[in-house]
Structure formats: structure tokens, C-alpha cells
Design an enzyme around this catalytic site. Structure first.
Site, PDB file in Angstrom:
ATOM      1  N   CYS A 246       0.822  -1.207   0.000  1.00  0.00           N
ATOM      2  CA  CYS A 246       0.000   0.000   0.000  1.00  0.00           C
ATOM      3  C   CYS A 246       0.852   1.252   0.000  1.00  0.00           C
ATOM      4  CB  CYS A 246      -1.010   0.003   1.144  1.00  0.00           C
ATOM      5  SG  CYS A 246      -0.301   0.159   2.771  1.00  0.00           S
TER       6      CYS A 246
ATOM      7  N   ASP B 182       2.454   2.631   2.459  1.00  0.00           N
ATOM      8  CA  ASP B 182       2.581   3.319   3.740  1.00  0.00           C
ATOM      9  C   ASP B 182       3.849   2.913   4.473  1.00  0.00           C
ATOM     10  OD1 ASP B 182       0.244   4.537   3.245  1.00  0.00           O
ATOM     11  OD2 ASP B 182      -0.899   3.629   4.866  1.00  0.00           O
TER      12      ASP B 182
ATOM     13  N   CYS C  93      -1.764   6.785   5.266  1.00  0.00           N
ATOM     14  CA  CYS C  93      -3.128   7.282   5.151  1.00  0.00           C
ATOM     15  C   CYS C  93      -3.723   7.506   6.535  1.00  0.00           C
ATOM     16  CB  CYS C  93      -3.957   6.316   4.338  1.00  0.00           C
ATOM     17  SG  CYS C  93      -4.043   4.679   5.061  1.00  0.00           S
TER      18      CYS C  93
ATOM     19  N   CYS D 102      -3.216  -1.125   6.339  1.00  0.00           N
ATOM     20  CA  CYS D 102      -2.457   0.107   6.546  1.00  0.00           C
ATOM     21  C   CYS D 102      -2.261   0.350   8.035  1.00  0.00           C
ATOM     22  CB  CYS D 102      -3.169   1.321   5.958  1.00  0.00           C
ATOM     23  SG  CYS D 102      -4.175   1.024   4.521  1.00  0.00           S
TER      24      CYS D 102
END
Lengths: 219, 384
Positions: free
Chosen positions: A44, A46, A71, A115
Site C-alpha cells: 500500500c 505506507d 493514510c 495500513c
């Protein structure tokens, strides 16, 4: 059919998540930390860094800070997990789970689980770092099927927000001569196939005695 | 709410709605032949004058405009229709660019499953298709090339003239998705040898649920949805006459002046972002891009966090970050231009429309500098 228009703003997150997102706690770096963990997920994108200061006698986490390149759910989880860890012993802090963090936040959207798991892993990595530096870690463990299953419990199934083991997404795992093979019950062109694959490669590829990871889809 | 996501969809113009209304309440019959009843003949006139109006904007003739439900259907019709029509006569090979929007990209993937061979053309760092690559990808078996006019995310506008000349010379059909460029960039079918063009109304303050496919005369297309004989027997189903009238009205309302205003807002956002905020990169071409599109990567911050902070401040913008997408995949466009995850992660798209003013562009950048500074404050990657 009449659809009522909601007057307030609509966000996909709970008030609690939004509050931690707006004003995250324990943000920043600790200079010369006793333990540092950096976790990133190429799936993702992150990334989370966690820093801890530990009282050497009692092994109590005296200070903990985090940084996030992520995020909203990643930031909020970092905030809440550092709140939870402060004042706990290393052994207690190790047991903090994603579920606890999520409950503390009033729930997270399932698709966002992976995340936010990152923040939990960041904390554990910081603790592991401390333990390694202070000779608290015993022998290197040989990678067995159990180890793999254990690691896969940290790979989220974005369809449900639960891990891929619990949701029976993994059909088969094997390990032989440094080559790990994971068979996933999804077609290769499924919308989540690439991100799950990347996540698995990352979780297993970092094991010290694993040379290659083959992720196989059923169709 | 300051809405800066006009590439996704636009606010309907009241004048469009007014033009549509009579076709819901007064002239609501289906279009009939000239031997039908009066209301049906009136309805038919509404449909045909809309067709005529859109055709003339394109330098096309009326029979070359097929109304559809929007760009997704138009691109399905073009790719599947041409591929099926030519699979025996020509071959089972089609070529698309890597950064096409999903209607083209996923239709190509679906055709692949049906046994077609698909070449996904690379693009350069600004999103331009490699023309030499295109030339060498075309074989005797190639039934169709589909390359978008301008990109939905990064705004890069292809050299459609050069592309169409290559396809003409190699005698291969060319489809282009003009969803984001129609009326905003020049497109004249008399001058460009393009065979199929996807058009939509929802990007130009028209209604959603209506679009069109331009089909050059004598282009072989197999009908892909079975039913009645509407739209020159190319697209079955009761005609969406209010939609067609709305689409034509929306097209008529787009002026060159307005487009230049959008371009000024775009330039303001790009210039201010690049000069006032550190570590910012423009995605797409600076020169050849959609007038209404600015797409920038703000390094060391994540796009979903940015959009949420923007939303809290009353702005709607979009990002190519994986965290924002339904599939959890980072934008295939940003990856297509050679960008890594990081480039997509912090990408933010601002797209302007009729209801935006220069103050909106300024306010958006003011908010962005504040948000980016705040997120970098907590980012492990940022230089502090």
C-alpha cells in the site's frame, strides 16, 4: 424513493479516528532511542517509524513516538498504539494487538486494516530492536510451516479486513531448501491479487533463511 | 464545498436540464419513423438535431454519431465491435497504451481472455506513447489500435495526428478515448484519420448516462448488445432522447473562452505548487496537457491523508494513492509513466470546471501548503 440528504460531512471513519488523524498523539522522533522500528508495506506504500525509550531495570516504555508516511487509518493507529504502549513493560506492549487498537478507535474500515496493522508492527519492531540490542533474543529460528502460517496471520485479506489465514484464503504453504510456496484461493486477475501477493512476498521474504517466495494463484 | 474533481464528474448546467425537460414531460414518446404519430416524430427530431449538433462540433456527419450510455459503453463497443468484426478478416491482435482509462484497458483484458493478443504500449515519463514503438507493434494481424487523446489522471494529450497517420499508413483501425478532451482540445474528423472516438457528456456539465461513439463511415463494427434496431442498427435500446438533447446542449455551451479560464486556473495551481511548496513534481506534460487538469506529487506525504484533510477544509480532490482506490492498487497511470509507488502515493489531481473561479485555485493551494507541511511534520521521510 426519497433519499434524504445528510447535512453533516460524511467521512468513512469514526469520530475517534478523525480526531486522532487531525491531532495525532506522540508524533515525532526520539533522539538516540533505545529501540527503533521501521515498517513499510510496498503493497500500500505506507510506512511507519516507532521510537521507544525503555527504563533498563523495569523494562517499562517511558517514552514512545511515531512518524507516519501513510493514510488516515495508519496515522490514527500510530497515535492510539503509542498511547497504549506508554507506561507498559515490553512484554505487555508486545501483546497489544491490532484488534485492541481498532477497538480503541471505534472500528476501522476492513479495507484499511493492512495500513493500520503496520503501526502495530512498527511498535513490535521497535521492541524487537531493543531486545536484540540488549541480548534478550535467543537463537535464530528455522523457518517452518508454522512460522510461515504465523507470519501470514499478519497479511490482511482486503475483502474482509481479517487475515488471510483466518479467512481461509491460503490453500497450501510449503517450505523447502529456502523456497517458500504459498497457494492462494483467488484468481490471478482478482482486483486484490497484486496487493496480497506483494504483502506476502514482503512478510516472508525478510525471513533470514528464505531465499525465494513463490505466490501461486488458483486461476 | 469547492469541487475540484471535474474529471470524475461535473455539476449539471441548469441550461442543460431546461433543454432536457420537455423530453421528459411533453415529448416523451420513443422516436418513431416519419410514418409514426406526431409526438414520436417530434421526439425523433429532438434526437436527430442533437446528433447533428454533436456531429458538426466534430466535423463529422450525423450518421457517424451513435448515442450510448457513456464512455464505458462507447469504448466497449469500439474495441469489442472492431475486434469481433475483424478477427477473421484481419487478425486477433489489438494495441492499447498502458495508461488507458479502465473502459479501454479492461475491455482489452477481456478480449485477451477471449483469445485476442493484446500489446500494451509503453509511454515515456510524461505519458507520451512511443511512436516508433507503435509502428513496430503493428503487424498484419492487428485489427485495432486504441490510444486515448488525453489522459484522465495526468492530463497528457497525445500527438493524435502522428498516431493517426501511422495507423492510416499501416491500414489499421484507430480508436481514441476523448472523454476528457472533447470540446476542450481540438478534434476535427475531417482532418484526423481516426475511425472511432469515445465521447461522454458527464465531463462537460452534461448529464451522466449519455455518451456517444463516433464511427467513421464504413468502419466494420459488430453489434455487441442485442435488441432492437435503434441507432442505425448499431446500438439497441430505447433511445435516451433527454440525455442526447442534454449532451448536445452541454457541447454547445462549452466555449473557447471558458476553456482558457480553466487553463489559467490549472496554470495557477501548477505554478504556485511548484514555486511555493518544496519537493513537488508535476505529473504529465507541462505543455501538451488538458487545459482543466493539474496533477502533482507532493513527496513524503500520502494522498488519502491529503484528500481527507482537504475534505475537512471543504475541497474535493483526488489522488492516485493505493489507499484511496477501491482495489488498493496505486494508479496504473503513474506507474505507467515510470513512477514508483512513492510517486503515486503522494499524487493529487485538481480538475477544474465551469463552476470554479480563480479564487478556488488559490484557496486550494493555500490549503495544500498547510496540509503538506503538517503531514511532512509527522513523516519519517521528509527533510526537516
Amino acid at each position: 424513493m426519497k433519499v434524504e440528504k445528510k447535512s453533516e460531512m460524511r467521512f468513512p471513519y469514526s469520530e475517534k479516528v478523525l480526531e486522532h488523524f487531525r491531532n495525532p498523539h506522540n508524533v515525532g522522533k526520539i533522539e538516540n532511542p533505545d529501540g527503533k522500528g521501521l515498517e513499510g508495506s510496498p503493497a500500500c506504500g505506507d510506512m511507519v517509524a516507532v521510537y521507544i525509550k525503555v527504563e533498563p531495570e523495569t523494562k517499562v516504555i517511558e517514552d514512545v513516538k511515531f512518524e507516519s508516511y501513510g493514510c488516515a487509518s495508519n496515522i490514527a493507529t500510530g497515535s492510539v498504539i503509542t498511547d497504549l504502549a506508554r507506561g507498559k513493560t515490553l512484554d505487555e506492549a508486545k501483546k497489544i494487538t491490532w484488534k485492541q487498537a481498532s477497538e480503541e478507535l471505534g472500528g476501522l474500515p476492513p479495507i484499511k486494516a493492512h495500513c493500520s496493522v503496520l503501526a502495530v508492527e512498527g511498535l513490535r519492531a521497535a521492541i524487537r530492536d531493543y531486545e536484540e540490542k540488549h541480548g534478550l533474543v535467543t537463537e535464530k529460528e528455522t523457518t517452518t510451516e508454522e512460522v510461515i502460517q504465523q507470519r501470514l496471520k499478519h497479511v490482511m485479506n482486503p475483502l474482509t479486513g481479517l487475515d488471510v489465514i483466518r479467512t481461509n484464503l491460503i490453500l497450501k504453504t510449503s517450505v523447502e531448501a529456502g523456497v517458500v510456496r504459498v497457494v492462494i484461493d483467488l484468481p490471478a486477475d482478482h482486483q486484490f491479487a497484486p496487493s496480497i501477493k506483494e504483502d506476502i512476498m514482503e512478510k516472508l521474504g525478510s525471513l533470514w533463511d528464505v531465499e525465494r517466495v513463490d505466490v501461486v494463484f488458483t486461476a | 464545498m469547492i469541487y475540484l474533481d471535474n474529471a470524475a464528474c461535473t455539476r449539471l448546467d441548469e441550461r442543460v436540464l431546461e433543454a432536457m425537460k420537455p423530453y421528459f414531460f411533453d415529448t416523451y414518446a420513443v422516436a418513431t419513423s416519419e410514418f409514426g404519430y406526431s409526438m414520436g416524430i417530434d421526439a425523433k427530431e429532438g434526437l436527430e438535431s442533437s446528433r447533428e449538433s454533436i456531429a458538426s462540433r466534430l466535423g463529422a456527419s450525423s450518421e457517424e454519431i451513435i448515442f450510448t450510455s457513456g464512455d464505458t459503453e462507447s469504448s466497449n463497443m469500439a474495441l469489442k465491435g472492431a475486434a469481433w468484426a475483424l478477427k477473421e478478416k484481419k487478425g486477433r491482435h489489438i494495441i492499447v497504451s498502458k495508461i488507458e482509462d479502465f473502459p479501454v484497458l479492461n475491455t482489452a483484458k477481456a478480449l485477451q481472455k477471449q483469445g485476442f493478443e493484446v500489446t500494451y504500449l509503453d509511454v515515456d515519463a510524461e505519458g507520451f506513447v512511443d511512436l516508433e514503438g507503435l509502428k513496430s507493434a503493428i503487424t498484419k494481424e492487428t485489427a485495432l489500435v486504441s490510444i486515448q487523446y488525453a489522459n484522465q489522471e495526468i492530463g497528457t494529450a497525445q500527438d493524435l495526428k502522428a498516431i493517426s497517420e501511422i495507423c492510416e499508413e499501416k491500414d489499421v483501425l484507430l480508436h481514441t478515448d476523448a472523454t476528457h478532451s472533447f470540446t476542450r482540445l481540438p478534434l476535427n474528423m475531417k482532418e484526423l484519420p481516426v475511425d472511432l472516438v469515445t465521447l461522454a457528456a458527464h465531463t462537460i456539465h452534461g448529464p451522466r448516462g449519455i455518451g456517444a461513439l463516433y464511427v467513421r463511415k464504413d468502419t466494420p463494427i459488430t453489434k455487441f448488445m442485442d435488441g432492437g434496431f435503434q441507432e442505425f442498427n448499431m446500438r439497441a435500446g430505447v433511445e435516451n432522447i433527454p440525455g442526447a438533447v442534454g449532451f448536445a446542449t452541454a457541447v454547445e455551451l462549452v466555449t473557447e473562452d471558458e476553456t482558457r479560464q480553466l487553463e489559467a486556473m490549472r496554470d495557477r495551481v501548477i505554478e504556485r505548487a511548484l514555486s511555493e511548496i518544496s519537493d513537488v513534481a508535476l505529473n504529465g506534460s507541462r505543455e501538451k496537457r488538458l487545459p482543466q487538469n493539474a496533477n502533482l506529487t507532493f513527496h513524503y506525504v500520502e494522498g488519502e491523508s491529503v484528500t481527507l484533510h482537504m475534505d475537512m477544509r471543504g475541497f474535493a480532490v483526488s489522488t492516485g494513492s493505493a489507499c484511496f482506490s477501491r482495489s488498493l492498487e496505486a494508479s496504473h497511470v503513474i506507474r505507467g509513466i515510470g513512477g514508483d509507488h512513492e510517486r503515486a502515493h503522494g499524487s493529487v489531481r485538481f480538475t477544474f470546471g465551469r463552476y470554479n473561479r480563480m479564487e478556488d485555485a488559490d484557496a486550494a493551494i493555500d490549503a495544500m501548503s498547510e496540509i503538506v507541511a503538517r503531514l511532512r511534520e509527522i513523516s519519517p521521510l521528509a527533510r526537516k
